[in-house]
Design an enzyme around this catalytic site. Structure first.
Site, PDB file in Angstrom:
ATOM      1  N   LEU A 101     121.408  11.558   4.589  1.00 22.68           N
ATOM      2  CA  LEU A 101     121.516  11.711   3.273  1.00 22.68           C
ATOM      3  C   LEU A 101     120.509  11.476   1.959  1.00 22.68           C
ATOM      4  O   LEU A 101     118.938  10.681   2.566  1.00 22.68           O
ATOM      5  CB  LEU A 101     121.739  10.347   2.392  1.00 22.68           C
ATOM      6  CG  LEU A 101     122.884   9.722   1.550  1.00 22.68           C
ATOM      7  CD1 LEU A 101     123.226  10.834   1.398  1.00 22.68           C
ATOM      8  CD2 LEU A 101     123.501   8.379   1.428  1.00 22.68           C
ATOM      9  N   SER A 102     119.967  12.027   1.003  1.00 23.60           N
ATOM     10  CA  SER A 102     118.512  12.871   0.756  1.00 23.60           C
ATOM     11  C   SER A 102     118.142  11.642  -0.260  1.00 23.60           C
ATOM     12  O   SER A 102     119.006  10.131  -1.020  1.00 23.60           O
ATOM     13  CB  SER A 102     119.364  14.050   0.146  1.00 23.60           C
ATOM     14  OG  SER A 102     119.270  15.148   0.423  1.00 23.60           O
TER      15      SER A 102
END
Length: 413
Positions: free
Chosen positions: A84-85
């Site tokens: 998850l950036s």
């Protein structure tokens, strides 16, 4: 790219989870706005409405709302497959998309479903978001997260190789890739509307930039909005060449456009020489490197020089290096620059690499310290003549010729 990290507010004892999540989310949003990563009111509303922790089941709230990427899945060798950036990176890339209500959007790589949920909030009930993902485990995770929020019927997750896009719901106003690419795939261009925007992290030598491409004459693509970044590689047969090489059995990993031609054994022998600390001539911070000096180096290398990034597996020191950074190699010489070194470098072998890097730093400073804001990318299909400035660096890619340059200050973008 490691972006500046905002730390969350501390919560008082007895605060409910919902209240704590709201407070942490508001602190995150405030930090993104303060640094200029979140400028669109529609995106701000999306970040406020779509709670990040709901896409990270079981993660502590303070972890969910840090401005840091969160690993989701790793390969058998420990290499990262999906994450998850970092919120600031998500905000910056969605800002590049210039989303509007009613648009049809394709996302390459579903991740946790968080970005798709943010985009769906912006495009609204008259818009559509489709996310294509190659990994069934990640699809299941994204679908469960979206269903938990009641978004399962709004965001469509499909299984497949993202390199092919998804033609059943084309054409798209916007396409965004959440994995790094070697080239812009023809299917994406074909499925994009003529006035659309395609955002993708693309490799330039050892660096990646999130580029916002627009179609121009003759099937070419142009981007004047390019943000330093760092993403996992696109999976599947169109992933492009591997750009990383481990140096012997050590923890040192080199990332370079020229890694295939690097002799790891010779490099290990070079680095067994005594290391010597040198000053590059300027007190430089990590933002100076990523947003200015490294793009300049990549475009202005001497013919015999090779540019690279490096990191250390498990954060274990090797050859006296204990922090990640970038490097410059010339025959018989290497110069390593840790990001946290404030302008200091470590040389191995002869002094040639250090001297070459010092000269390049001086040229960058004398040029006014140009930043990545002046970076321009121009992709042309085979057989088309490129109209690019003299001195542009040209990369040959499978489907395009990629020309890269720094625009002169005050020139028309």
């Amino acid at each position: 790219m490691p972006r500046p990290v905002s730390r969350c507010v501390s919560a008082g004892h007895g605060m409910s989870d919902n209240a704590l999540a709201e407070a942490l989310n508001e602190a995150l949003i405030a930090g993104l706005k303060e640094r200029g990563d979140l400028n669109d009111p529609r995106l701000e509303d999306a970040f406020r409405s779509v709670r990040r922790h709901l896409f990270l089941p079981g993660a502590p709230l303070d972890v969910a709302y840090r401005d840091e990427a969160v690993p989701i899945k790793t390969d058998v060798d420990g290499s990262l497959i999906s994450s998850l950036s970092q919120p600031s990176m998500i905000a910056a890339m969605l800002g590049q998309l210039e989303l509007e209500p009613g648009q049809n959007v394709l996302e390459i790589g579903a991740g946790t479903g968080y970005s798709a949920a943010l985009m769906q909030h912006v495009v609204g009930p008259t818009g559509a978001v489709t996310s294509i993902e190659i990994d069934n485990h990640i699809i299941k995770l994204a679908e469960e997260n979206l269903q938990r929020l009641g978004l399962g019927y709004k965001v469509r997750i499909v299984q497949g190789d993202g390199a092919a896009g998804y033609s059943p719901r084309a054409s798209y106003d916007r396409i965004i890739a959440t994995a790094s690419v070697w080239d812009i795939l023809p299917a994406w261009v074909n499925q994009l509307k003529p006035d659309g925007i395609l955002v993708a992290p693309i490799w330039l030598d050892a660096l990646q930039f999130s580029a916002a491409f627009r179609c121009i004459e003759g099937g070419a693509l142009f981007s004047s909005d390019n943000i330093p970044c760092g993403f996992v590689r696109l999976r599947g047969p169109m992933a492009g060449p591997r750009l990383s090489k481990r140096v012997g059995a050590t923890s040192l990993v080199i990332v370079s456009n020229h890694v295939a031609g690097m002799d790891a054994a010779a490099l290990e022998m070079l680095m067994l020489n005594d290391a010597e600390e040198n000053y590059l001539g300027l007190p430089l911070a990590i933002s100076d490197y990523w947003n200015g000096l490294m793009p300049f180096l990549m475009l202005n290398l001497p013919d015999d020089a090779r540019f690279a990034l490096y990191h250390l597996l498990g954060d274990k020191p090797a050859f006296g290096l204990d922090n990640p950074g970038f490097a410059l190699f010339v025959p018989g010489s290497g110069c390593f620059v840790p990001y946290n070194g404030r302008g200091f470098a470590i040389g191995f072998g002869s002094s040639d690499a250090v001297l070459a890097l010092q000269e390049l730093v001086q040229r960058w400073a004398a040029s006014g310290r140009p930043t990545a804001a002046r970076l321009r990318l121009y992709l042309t299909p085979p057989g088309q003549t490129s109209r690019v400035p003299a001195g542009a660096r040209v990369f040959e890619r499978p489907y395009h010729q990629l020309a890269v340059w720094l625009e002169q200050e005050g020139a028309q973008a």
